[in-house]
Design an enzyme around this catalytic site. Sequence first.
Site, mmCIF file in Angstrom:
data_model
loop_
_atom_site.group_PDB
_atom_site.id
_atom_site.type_symbol
_atom_site.label_atom_id
_atom_site.label_comp_id
_atom_site.label_asym_id
_atom_site.label_seq_id
_atom_site.Cartn_x
_atom_site.Cartn_y
_atom_site.Cartn_z
ATOM 1 N N TRP A 65 50.149 -56.094 -0.329
ATOM 2 C CA TRP A 65 48.839 -56.640 -0.684
ATOM 3 C C TRP A 65 47.839 -55.516 -0.837
ATOM 4 O O TRP A 65 48.065 -54.405 -0.367
ATOM 5 C CB TRP A 65 48.370 -57.754 0.266
ATOM 6 C CG TRP A 65 48.401 -57.458 1.755
ATOM 7 C CD1 TRP A 65 48.919 -56.361 2.388
ATOM 8 C CD2 TRP A 65 47.913 -58.304 2.789
ATOM 9 N NE1 TRP A 65 48.770 -56.473 3.740
ATOM 10 C CE2 TRP A 65 48.159 -57.656 4.020
ATOM 11 C CE3 TRP A 65 47.276 -59.551 2.801
ATOM 12 C CZ2 TRP A 65 47.788 -58.217 5.249
ATOM 13 C CZ3 TRP A 65 46.913 -60.106 4.029
ATOM 14 C CH2 TRP A 65 47.176 -59.438 5.238
ATOM 15 N N ASN A 66 46.721 -55.834 -1.550
ATOM 16 C CA ASN A 66 45.732 -54.819 -1.921
ATOM 17 C C ASN A 66 44.339 -55.245 -1.506
ATOM 18 O O ASN A 66 44.061 -56.444 -1.372
ATOM 19 C CB ASN A 66 45.710 -54.625 -3.445
ATOM 20 C CG ASN A 66 47.046 -54.184 -4.003
ATOM 21 O OD1 ASN A 66 47.646 -53.251 -3.497
ATOM 22 N ND2 ASN A 66 47.506 -54.864 -5.032
ATOM 23 N N HIS A 73 30.911 -58.997 -12.309
ATOM 24 C CA HIS A 73 30.961 -59.143 -13.769
ATOM 25 C C HIS A 73 31.871 -58.066 -14.358
ATOM 26 O O HIS A 73 31.442 -57.218 -15.131
ATOM 27 C CB HIS A 73 29.542 -59.083 -14.342
ATOM 28 C CG HIS A 73 28.678 -60.190 -13.813
ATOM 29 N ND1 HIS A 73 28.241 -61.240 -14.595
ATOM 30 C CD2 HIS A 73 28.216 -60.430 -12.564
ATOM 31 C CE1 HIS A 73 27.531 -62.073 -13.842
ATOM 32 N NE2 HIS A 73 27.501 -61.600 -12.609
ATOM 33 N N HIS A 77 35.128 -62.489 -17.378
ATOM 34 C CA HIS A 77 34.381 -63.023 -16.237
ATOM 35 C C HIS A 77 33.425 -64.130 -16.650
ATOM 36 O O HIS A 77 33.164 -64.351 -17.828
ATOM 37 C CB HIS A 77 33.634 -61.905 -15.502
ATOM 38 C CG HIS A 77 32.452 -61.367 -16.249
ATOM 39 N ND1 HIS A 77 32.551 -60.327 -17.143
ATOM 40 C CD2 HIS A 77 31.149 -61.731 -16.240
ATOM 41 C CE1 HIS A 77 31.346 -60.068 -17.642
ATOM 42 N NE2 HIS A 77 30.487 -60.912 -17.125
ATOM 43 N N ASP A 79 29.688 -66.020 -16.073
ATOM 44 C CA ASP A 79 28.281 -65.829 -15.691
ATOM 45 C C ASP A 79 27.716 -67.168 -15.233
ATOM 46 O O ASP A 79 27.673 -68.130 -16.013
ATOM 47 C CB ASP A 79 27.443 -65.368 -16.894
ATOM 48 C CG ASP A 79 27.716 -63.942 -17.334
ATOM 49 O OD1 ASP A 79 28.472 -63.223 -16.680
ATOM 50 O OD2 ASP A 79 27.123 -63.553 -18.373
ATOM 51 N N HIS A 83 22.718 -65.702 -12.331
ATOM 52 C CA HIS A 83 22.854 -64.292 -12.754
ATOM 53 C C HIS A 83 21.545 -63.773 -13.346
ATOM 54 O O HIS A 83 21.244 -62.588 -13.220
ATOM 55 C CB HIS A 83 23.981 -64.192 -13.787
ATOM 56 C CG HIS A 83 24.230 -62.823 -14.326
ATOM 57 N ND1 HIS A 83 24.243 -61.690 -13.541
ATOM 58 C CD2 HIS A 83 24.494 -62.400 -15.595
ATOM 59 C CE1 HIS A 83 24.496 -60.633 -14.306
ATOM 60 N NE2 HIS A 83 24.641 -61.030 -15.540
ATOM 61 N N HIS A 212 21.562 -64.238 -22.063
ATOM 62 C CA HIS A 212 21.380 -64.402 -20.622
ATOM 63 C C HIS A 212 20.091 -65.179 -20.338
ATOM 64 O O HIS A 212 20.094 -66.162 -19.610
ATOM 65 C CB HIS A 212 21.335 -63.032 -19.942
ATOM 66 C CG HIS A 212 22.665 -62.341 -19.894
ATOM 67 N ND1 HIS A 212 23.180 -61.644 -20.962
ATOM 68 C CD2 HIS A 212 23.597 -62.263 -18.908
ATOM 69 C CE1 HIS A 212 24.370 -61.151 -20.614
ATOM 70 N NE2 HIS A 212 24.644 -61.520 -19.386
#
Length: 262
Positions: A65-66, A73, A77, A79, A83, A212
């Site tokens: 695992w990491n 973002h 991805h 929004d 945001h 946005h």
Amino acid sequence: MPNPVTVLSLLVEELNNGRVKVVDLTQPLGPETPVIDLPPIFAPSPPLTVEVISRYDEKGPAWYWNTLHLGEHTGTHFDAPVHWITGKDRANNTTDTLPPRQFVGPACVIDVSKEVAEFEDFLLTRDHVLAWEGEHGKILAGAWVLLRSDWSKRQGSEAFLNAKADGPHSPGWTADCLRFLANERDVLGVGVETVGTDAGQAGGFDPPFPAHSIMHGAGKLGLASLSNLDQLPPTGAVVIAAPLKIVNGSGSPVRVLALVPA
Ligand code: MN
């Protein structure tokens, strides 16, 4: 007694017999995944870094695992309305409070790949949308509007971000077009193949960053760094895009899937 036939049992049957395909609209997410460049006066969003916790070794003999470190973002991805400052006071505007119904919606795909090949700062206008509707029908309330630019086919960070001396150059939308989509079509949101939902030069638009500012101000959503939009029909696909349920999250990397009639 056989189980009753429902729309969902039919969907499973169509998935099994291949008449409905699952198309992955997601870019691979790794340390090389391009991240938006902001002017140096603003805080940068870090690219993904991956640190191994253990990999079948003394730190964890049977498991791998990491640890991930990344901006919300990064890569393909989602929004959320919070945001942007215009969406900060809306109800249910964060990744953990958005109604899950908003994570499934029909897709209207507007193909501007030819125009973008000619002019990398191409902007979609209200008239372009009306012309698209003349051919494919009115955009339904609650639909994703996805801008197919073929930008995701650009190889490497430099070509993808396309930064010049005067800032990045990539396609997007006019403010008027976005107001039309948000207010007169009541869309779910807009999705793009570029690093962010706004055009590269949109910092200089009125208002700045209209995809946005206008969309999130109206409670609408965004999807960025999509791929494989060339595999979607203009209408008829259903998009599933559910962000991680990050508490107070402004967005998240997301695996975006489209159900597409074969
Ligand atoms: Mn974003």
